[in-house]
Write an enzyme that holds these catalytic residues in place. Structure first.
Site, PDB file in Angstrom:
ATOM      1  N   GLU A  47      98.229  61.139 113.330  1.00 15.94           N
ATOM      2  CA  GLU A  47      97.888  60.803 114.720  1.00 15.94           C
ATOM      3  C   GLU A  47      96.549  60.087 114.819  1.00 15.94           C
ATOM      4  O   GLU A  47      96.390  59.162 115.624  1.00 15.94           O
ATOM      5  CB  GLU A  47      97.870  62.083 115.569  1.00 15.94           C
ATOM      6  N   ASN A  49      95.304  58.196 112.488  1.00 16.02           N
ATOM      7  CA  ASN A  49      95.536  56.841 111.975  1.00 16.02           C
ATOM      8  C   ASN A  49      96.078  55.929 113.076  1.00 16.02           C
ATOM      9  O   ASN A  49      95.636  54.784 113.229  1.00 16.02           O
ATOM     10  CB  ASN A  49      96.541  56.869 110.821  1.00 16.02           C
ATOM     11  N   TYR A 115      96.995  68.796  99.570  1.00 16.12           N
ATOM     12  CA  TYR A 115      96.540  69.184 100.899  1.00 16.12           C
ATOM     13  C   TYR A 115      95.832  70.538 100.810  1.00 16.12           C
ATOM     14  O   TYR A 115      96.338  71.472 100.199  1.00 16.12           O
ATOM     15  CB  TYR A 115      97.728  69.323 101.859  1.00 16.12           C
ATOM     16  N   ASN A 177     107.484  61.904 110.691  1.00 15.77           N
ATOM     17  CA  ASN A 177     106.485  61.927 109.619  1.00 15.77           C
ATOM     18  C   ASN A 177     106.699  63.115 108.680  1.00 15.77           C
ATOM     19  O   ASN A 177     105.777  63.909 108.433  1.00 15.77           O
ATOM     20  CB  ASN A 177     105.079  61.965 110.230  1.00 15.77           C
ATOM     21  N   ARG A 179     106.846  65.654 105.882  1.00 15.47           N
ATOM     22  CA  ARG A 179     106.076  65.978 104.688  1.00 15.47           C
ATOM     23  C   ARG A 179     106.610  67.307 104.162  1.00 15.47           C
ATOM     24  O   ARG A 179     106.324  68.369 104.732  1.00 15.47           O
ATOM     25  CB  ARG A 179     104.576  66.102 105.018  1.00 15.47           C
ATOM     26  N   GLY A 259      99.946  55.297 104.335  1.00 16.92           N
ATOM     27  CA  GLY A 259      99.467  54.854 105.640  1.00 16.92           C
ATOM     28  C   GLY A 259     100.276  53.744 106.259  1.00 16.92           C
ATOM     29  O   GLY A 259     100.033  53.367 107.412  1.00 16.92           O
ATOM     30  N   ALA A 260     101.274  53.219 105.533  1.00 20.47           N
ATOM     31  CA  ALA A 260     102.050  52.098 106.058  1.00 20.47           C
ATOM     32  C   ALA A 260     102.824  52.481 107.317  1.00 20.47           C
ATOM     33  O   ALA A 260     102.914  51.691 108.261  1.00 20.47           O
ATOM     34  CB  ALA A 260     103.003  51.578 104.986  1.00 20.47           C
ATOM     35  N   ASP A 262     102.165  54.816 109.628  1.00 23.35           N
ATOM     36  CA  ASP A 262     101.272  54.939 110.786  1.00 23.35           C
ATOM     37  C   ASP A 262     100.795  53.567 111.243  1.00 23.35           C
ATOM     38  O   ASP A 262     100.656  53.318 112.450  1.00 23.35           O
ATOM     39  CB  ASP A 262     100.071  55.812 110.435  1.00 23.35           C
TER      40      ASP A 262
END
Length: 324
Positions: A47, A49, A115, A177, A179, A259-260, A262
């Site tokens: 978010e 990003n 993470y 998204n 994950r 990151g593509a 976002d």
């Protein structure tokens, strides 16, 4: 805990995002994470990003979320503010840490990501922290599936935010998204799957829709007005009741693919907010994504408005590739 202090008289945002922002430490390019000794600091978070991408493209953007009262949290907020993002409603929690993301960077092999977010300030987001004034006047509220997967309270907070967005008359955009380090496919289907049909705009990968048991036609039938699908061949399609548009990826040398998605969302949503036709929205999304994958961090390549215009002209062969 306390709100981040900023001057009173907050301007009305065009866009509101809500979610986790973490301190990002990226290993020097090409070095496996377990062998890396040099790292670059940045900010990561789906978010945040998107908020950064939209802010650089000229949209007044507000980020809602929580960080710890620690150096990492202060660094995150400072970087968001440097991109003119309104963080005045960000919660600073003295009893929980800011999340940390460690990863390496390779253009041609799998990237390792670690993470460190268990018990983080972001995971303590609650519904009662979200109020109507936070989204008042916003045209768009953007969320992802990551936030409701952080904790039960963050899931409830996401549902609350959807209610507030509807009451404020704002469009809702949603990117699952997915994950899988956050939960099993079954949990993603039970927590995030139902949220897809509550959005006006969905932006999802083809593989994500398959995992969640959804399709673009099914989403449109459920009330979604704009269903964007990012395909495995890197093309993207946008479907509405009026038709379907397609955009191929712009071919560029990729330094880092993280990151593509976002970046694509920021470009596409900027087009929607600007009233552009859907083919131009798709082209903007593809262009912003192409710029981001040429850089190491999630946000380095995010362009300003002039940079996006130049990139589109270059990718479409209408301008010199060197800006003099």
């Amino acid at each position: 805990m306390s709100y981040e202090e900023q001057p009173r008289g907050r301007p009305v945002p065009e866009v509101v995002t809500c979610g986790e922002a973490m301190l990002l430490m990226v290993a020097e390019p090409g070095v496996p994470l377990e062998r890396a000794t040099v790292f670059r600091r940045s900010v990561a978070g789906a978010e945040s990003n998107v908020a950064t991408g939209l802010a650089r493209l000229g949209h007044h953007t507000r980020w809602l979320g929580r960080v710890g009262d620690d150096p990492s949290g202060r660094s995150v907020l400072a970087q968001l503010r440097a991109d003119a993002i309104d963080t005045s409603y960000a919660v600073v929690d003295p009893s929980a840490p800011t999340g940390l993301l460690l990863r390496d960077s390779h253009p041609a092999r799998a990237i390792d990501v670690q993470y460190h977010r268990a018990g983080s300030a972001a995971s303590r987001l609650t519904a009662d922290e979200l109020t109507a004034e936070m989204v008042e006047g916003a045209r768009l509220v953007h969320i992802t599936g990551i936030t409701p997967m952080l904790s039960d309270s963050a899931h409830t907070a996401t549902l609350r935010l959807l209610e507030l967005a509807r009451a404020a008359g704002a469009m809702v955009s949603f990117d699952p998204n997915v994950r899988l380090k956050l939960g099993t496919p079954e949990r993603w289907r039970s927590v995030v799957g139902p949220l897809l049909g509550q959005a006006d705009i969905t932006l999802a990968g083809e593989d994500e829709l398959e995992l969640l048991g959804a399709t673009a036609p099914g989403l449109l039938a459920a009330g979604v007005t704009t269903a964007v699908v990012k395909h495995r061949d890197k093309s993207a399609t946008c479907s509405t009741a009026d038709g379907t548009w397609r955009q191929d990826a712009f071919r560029v040398p990729a330094a880092d693919p993280v990151g593509a998605g976002d970046a694509f969302a920021a470009g596409f949503l900027s087009g929607v907010l600007s009233g552009a036709p859907y083919d131009r929205c798709l082209a903007a999304g593809a262009a912003v994504a192409a710029l981001v994958v040429q850089c190491t961090t999630d946000t380095d390549g995010l362009p300003d408005r002039q940079g996006l215009v130049r990139a589109l002209s270059s990718f479409m062969g209408a301008a010199e590739t060197v800006h003099r």
